[in-house]
Design an enzyme around this catalytic site. Structure first.
Site, mmCIF file in Angstrom:
data_model
loop_
_atom_site.group_PDB
_atom_site.id
_atom_site.type_symbol
_atom_site.label_atom_id
_atom_site.label_comp_id
_atom_site.label_asym_id
_atom_site.label_seq_id
_atom_site.Cartn_x
_atom_site.Cartn_y
_atom_site.Cartn_z
ATOM 1 N N GLU A 1 -48.187 19.198 -21.185
ATOM 2 C CA GLU A 1 -47.071 20.099 -21.493
ATOM 3 C C GLU A 1 -45.866 19.347 -22.061
ATOM 4 O O GLU A 1 -45.793 18.116 -21.960
ATOM 5 C CB GLU A 1 -46.664 20.899 -20.265
ATOM 6 C CG GLU A 1 -46.090 20.050 -19.134
ATOM 7 C CD GLU A 1 -45.170 20.838 -18.207
ATOM 8 O OE1 GLU A 1 -44.141 21.366 -18.681
ATOM 9 O OE2 GLU A 1 -45.472 20.903 -16.994
ATOM 10 N N LYS B 1 -43.018 21.388 -6.006
ATOM 11 C CA LYS B 1 -41.874 20.866 -5.255
ATOM 12 C C LYS B 1 -41.408 21.898 -4.244
ATOM 13 O O LYS B 1 -41.493 23.098 -4.482
ATOM 14 C CB LYS B 1 -40.725 20.588 -6.218
ATOM 15 C CG LYS B 1 -41.012 19.448 -7.159
ATOM 16 C CD LYS B 1 -39.749 18.995 -7.846
ATOM 17 C CE LYS B 1 -40.073 17.854 -8.783
ATOM 18 N NZ LYS B 1 -39.938 18.220 -10.189
#
Ligand code: PSU
Ligand code: MN
Length: 307
Positions: A27, A162
């Site tokens: 990405e 996260k």
């Protein structure tokens, strides 16, 4: 070779795909928004090298001048890294207008999956995915990444997510959407900077061959959607959970105070956490991406052998 009039597959990736050789998508939000220049460009190029060294061809995905790109040149990676956050972050809803206007876009997990699938690439390596944000029961802030995992046939190899997110709700959402979540060598969802989160994943698999076989069966069963592989950060680069969690709590407090919302939320939280940990998190971030790139290349190679 182009399967879509808006899509450009880089020559090296196109040749590999035509020959049935392994290709790994990467990405570009991680380049333009996820790391500072010049570490972002150095990391992006190093990741491509790791993929080559492990027997696959890298295809970094982005939107450049309104073209959907599967595979970038070194100059294009440099351009995205230097231009940084001025490149619009492009998720699914951003694609039509960016392309219509001939603009650039840094692809998220969502749009990288979309463009990889258009190009015929099955395996994608990244750092972390988006998910259900803390407080989503009020804000309804749920990343489009989860919907894409439910729809688009690409395996995403990440280091978990996260804990700026609600990891428990993220797993619930993936379960509802029918997305298989695999821990690589672990029964627990890793939390990006740390190897543990306290949340169990559906399955543990231990080799690239096992990952490839699971994905291959999913395809042969005609099950739509992707597959999520959570690969824990190598022990020696993992962070002290107390340090990272304190930074995340502080970042979320500031985001709420300032009323940050919408697509700005994730970049704001990531940048704040980075500032608060004085860049010690950057080193960890870089190494977990390397680790995912290596696993992705090996898995892509194993998948090609099954076809
Ligand atoms: N989480 C990270 N690092 C990232 C991102 C998420 O730890 O770089 C990026 C990815 O590109 C991901 C996107 O697809 O943010 C999710 O954004 P949102 O939450 O706005 O959907
Ligand atoms: Mn969001």
């Amino acid at each position: 070779m182009s399967l879509n009039k808006y899509l450009d597959i880089a020559p090296e990736a196109a040749a590999a795909l035509a020959a049935g050789k392994p290709v790994v998508a990467l990405e570009s939000t991680i380049i333009s928004h996820g790391m500072p220049y010049p570490q972002n460009v150095e990391t992006a190029l190093a990741v491509e090298k790791i993929i080559r060294d492990n027997g696959a061809v890298p295809a970094t995905v982005a939107i450049i001048g309104g073209r959907l790109k599967a595979g970038l040149s070194e100059q294009e990676i440099n351009y995205l890294g230097k231009t940084g956050a001025k490149v619009p972050k492009a998720s699914r809803r951003d694609l039509p207008v960016l392309v219509a206007k001939g603009m650039d876009g840094a692809t998220t997990v969502t749009t990288t999956m979309m463009i990889a699938a258009m190009a015929g690439i099955s395996i994608f390596a990244t750092g972390g995915i988006g998910g259900v944000h803390r407080g989503a029961e009020v804000t309804m802030d749920i990343s489009a990444d989860l919907e894409e995992l439910a729809e688009t046939p690409v395996m995403v190899i990440c280091a978990g997510a996260k804990s700026i997110l609600d990891l428990g709700l993220t797993l619930e959402y993936l379960e509802t959407k029918g997305v298989t979540v695999i821990g690589y060598g672990t029964e627990e969802l890793p939390a990006f900077y740390t190897r543990k989160s306290g949340f169990q994943v559906d399955y543990r698999l231990d080799t690239p061959e096992e990952l490839a076989r699971a994905f291959h069966v999913k395809q042969e069963l005609n099950l739509r959607g992707g597959m999520l592989v959570a690969n824990p950060i190598p022990e020696r680069f993992s962070m002290d959970p107390a340090v990272i969690n304190a930074a995340i709590d502080e970042a979320i407090r500031e985001a709420n105070e300032r009323g940050v919302h919408g697509k700005a939320t994730t970049p704001f939280l990531l940048a704040k956490v980075k500032d608060l940990t004085e860049g010690s998190s950057l080193e960890s971030n870089i190494h977990l991406v390397y680790n995912n790139a290596e696993l992705a290349a090996k898995t892509a190679a194993a998948l090609c052998k099954l076809k």
